[in-house]
Write a protein that holds these residues in place. Structure first.
Motif, short mmCIF file in Angstrom:
data_model
loop_
_atom_site.label_atom_id
_atom_site.label_comp_id
_atom_site.label_asym_id
_atom_site.label_seq_id
_atom_site.Cartn_x
_atom_site.Cartn_y
_atom_site.Cartn_z
N LYS A 120 46.29 -6.70 -72.67
CA LYS A 120 47.10 -7.80 -72.17
C LYS A 120 46.32 -9.12 -72.24
N LYS A 121 45.00 -9.02 -72.05
CA LYS A 121 44.16 -10.22 -72.09
C LYS A 121 42.75 -9.85 -72.50
N PHE A 122 42.13 -10.69 -73.32
CA PHE A 122 40.74 -10.54 -73.72
C PHE A 122 40.07 -11.90 -73.63
N ASN A 123 38.89 -11.94 -73.05
CA ASN A 123 38.08 -13.16 -72.98
C ASN A 123 36.62 -12.78 -73.12
N GLN A 124 35.84 -13.73 -73.62
CA GLN A 124 34.40 -13.59 -73.63
C GLN A 124 33.80 -14.72 -72.82
#
Length: 158
Positions: A120-124
Motif C-alpha cells: 500500500k505504501k513504500f518509503n525510504q
C-alpha cells in the motif's frame, strides 16, 4: 487530521523469543506506543531477501519475536527485517507516524502491506537521505502513513 501518535523502538538490545506476535491495536487513548515486544525480527545474513519474498510467505518460520522493548542488531553485515501487525481502532485518527528512536540509521525502508498482501505504501529514509527529501519533516528518522478506522495491515521495516 494528523495524529501526534508515534511508534517508537530504540535499537539497543538483541533478544528474541519464538511465539506469535501480538497485534498492535491503535486507539484514541494513547499518543505513543513502544512496539519493541510486538516486533518479529528476521536476520538476513546473505542480504538476498526481498519484500516480495516475505509477502509470499517465504521465511515465515524464520521470524523471531523480540522479547525486548528495545531490540538491537549487532551483526552490521546482515540485513534485518522487522515486522508487526497493526489494527486501527481509533475512529478519529487515520494518519500515523512510525518514528525510529535511533537516528543513527543509514537506510530505513518502510513497507505498509494491506489485508490483500499488496504494498500500500513504500518509503525510504535514514541518514543517507537529505532531510528535505524525506517523506515527513520530523526530528527523528520517521515515516508517515494512513490507516483507516478498523483497517488491518502489516508493516515491514528493512
Amino acid at each position: 487530521m494528523r495524529s501526534t501518535c508515534r511508534f517508537i523502538f530504540i535499537l539497543i538490545l538483541f533478544s528474541f523469543r519464538q511465539t506469535a506476535a501480538e497485534q498492535l491495536v491503535l486507539d484514541s487513548d494513547r499518543k505513543e506506543y513502544i512496539i519493541g515486544k510486538k516486533l518479529e525480527i528476521l536476520k538476513d545474513s546473505e542480504r538476498k531477501i526481498k519484500i516480495e519474498d516475505l509477502i509470499s510467505g517465504c521465511c515465515e518460520t524464520s521470524f523471531e519475536l523480540s522479547i525486548s522493548d528495545n531490540p538491537g542488531f549487532h551483526d552490521h553485515t546482515a540485513v534485518y527485517w522487522l515486522r508487526f501487525h497493526i489494527h486501527n481502532k481509533d475512529e478519529i485518527n487515520n494518519e500515523w507516524i512510525l518514528a525510529l528512536g535511533n537516528n543513527n540509521v543509514a537506510v530505513f525502508d518502510f513497507y505498509l502491506i494491506d489485508e490483500n498482501s499488496k504494498i500500500k505504501k513504500f518509503n525510504q529514509g535514514g541518514n543517507l537521505f537529505d532531510k528535505s527529501k524525506r517523506s515527513i519533516e520530523y526530528d527523528e528518522v520517521a515515516h508517515n502513513f494512513k490507516l483507516n478506522y478498523n483497517e488491518h495491515a502489516t508493516i515491514y521495516i528493512k
